[in-house]
Design an enzyme around this catalytic site. Sequence first.
Site, PDB file in Angstrom:
ATOM      1  N   GLU A   5      -2.734  24.538  65.450  1.00  0.00           N
ATOM      2  CA  GLU A   5      -1.709  24.897  64.456  1.00  0.00           C
ATOM      3  C   GLU A   5      -2.017  26.300  63.967  1.00  0.00           C
ATOM      4  O   GLU A   5      -3.149  26.594  63.592  1.00  0.00           O
ATOM      5  CB  GLU A   5      -1.728  23.903  63.291  1.00  0.00           C
ATOM      6  CG  GLU A   5      -0.899  24.299  62.099  1.00  0.00           C
ATOM      7  CD  GLU A   5       0.565  24.533  62.424  1.00  0.00           C
ATOM      8  OE1 GLU A   5       1.078  25.615  62.049  1.00  0.00           O
ATOM      9  OE2 GLU A   5       1.190  23.666  63.039  1.00  0.00           O
ATOM     10  N   ASP A  37      -3.559  30.699  67.092  1.00  0.00           N
ATOM     11  CA  ASP A  37      -2.422  30.933  67.976  1.00  0.00           C
ATOM     12  C   ASP A  37      -2.496  29.984  69.175  1.00  0.00           C
ATOM     13  O   ASP A  37      -3.431  30.047  69.971  1.00  0.00           O
ATOM     14  CB  ASP A  37      -2.468  32.385  68.433  1.00  0.00           C
ATOM     15  CG  ASP A  37      -1.325  32.780  69.340  1.00  0.00           C
ATOM     16  OD1 ASP A  37      -0.581  31.900  69.810  1.00  0.00           O
ATOM     17  OD2 ASP A  37      -1.174  33.985  69.589  1.00  0.00           O
ATOM     18  N   GLY A  38      -1.506  29.121  69.313  1.00  0.00           N
ATOM     19  CA  GLY A  38      -1.474  28.159  70.406  1.00  0.00           C
ATOM     20  C   GLY A  38      -1.388  28.819  71.768  1.00  0.00           C
ATOM     21  O   GLY A  38      -2.000  28.349  72.731  1.00  0.00           O
ATOM     22  N   ASP A  55       5.496  20.969  69.640  1.00  0.00           N
ATOM     23  CA  ASP A  55       6.424  20.783  68.525  1.00  0.00           C
ATOM     24  C   ASP A  55       6.699  22.185  68.002  1.00  0.00           C
ATOM     25  O   ASP A  55       5.971  22.693  67.155  1.00  0.00           O
ATOM     26  CB  ASP A  55       5.796  19.891  67.456  1.00  0.00           C
ATOM     27  CG  ASP A  55       6.719  19.658  66.269  1.00  0.00           C
ATOM     28  OD1 ASP A  55       7.936  19.915  66.404  1.00  0.00           O
ATOM     29  OD2 ASP A  55       6.222  19.240  65.217  1.00  0.00           O
ATOM     30  N   PRO A  62       7.463  34.898  65.336  1.00  0.00           N
ATOM     31  CA  PRO A  62       6.174  34.616  65.974  1.00  0.00           C
ATOM     32  C   PRO A  62       6.249  33.596  67.106  1.00  0.00           C
ATOM     33  O   PRO A  62       5.400  33.583  67.985  1.00  0.00           O
ATOM     34  CB  PRO A  62       5.313  34.065  64.840  1.00  0.00           C
ATOM     35  CG  PRO A  62       5.994  34.457  63.583  1.00  0.00           C
ATOM     36  CD  PRO A  62       7.452  34.606  63.908  1.00  0.00           C
TER      37      PRO A  62
END
Length: 84
Positions: A5, A37-38, A55, A62
């Site tokens: 997250e 940062d995913g 999700d 962003p």
Amino acid sequence: MKLCEIDLAVVDISRKHLASVHKGAFDDPRLDLRIGDGFAFVRETTEQFDLIVLDLTDPGGPSTLLYTPEFYRACAARLRRWVR
């Protein structure tokens, strides 16, 4: 299980106000919560996963990079290949 997250406030608010939804999942010792940062996580990790669930917010700002072929290729590279 990993959860990435970008915003710690989202986790904090979820812990406080959405207990009936998460039902203690944030305190499960099997959860590896990553704040960051995913896209960077998926791109940099060498781990393999059985499943990746996204999700995402609506495209824009962003999250724009999360709607690119590069991101989906990075996710595909992280998925374990099952041979039957």
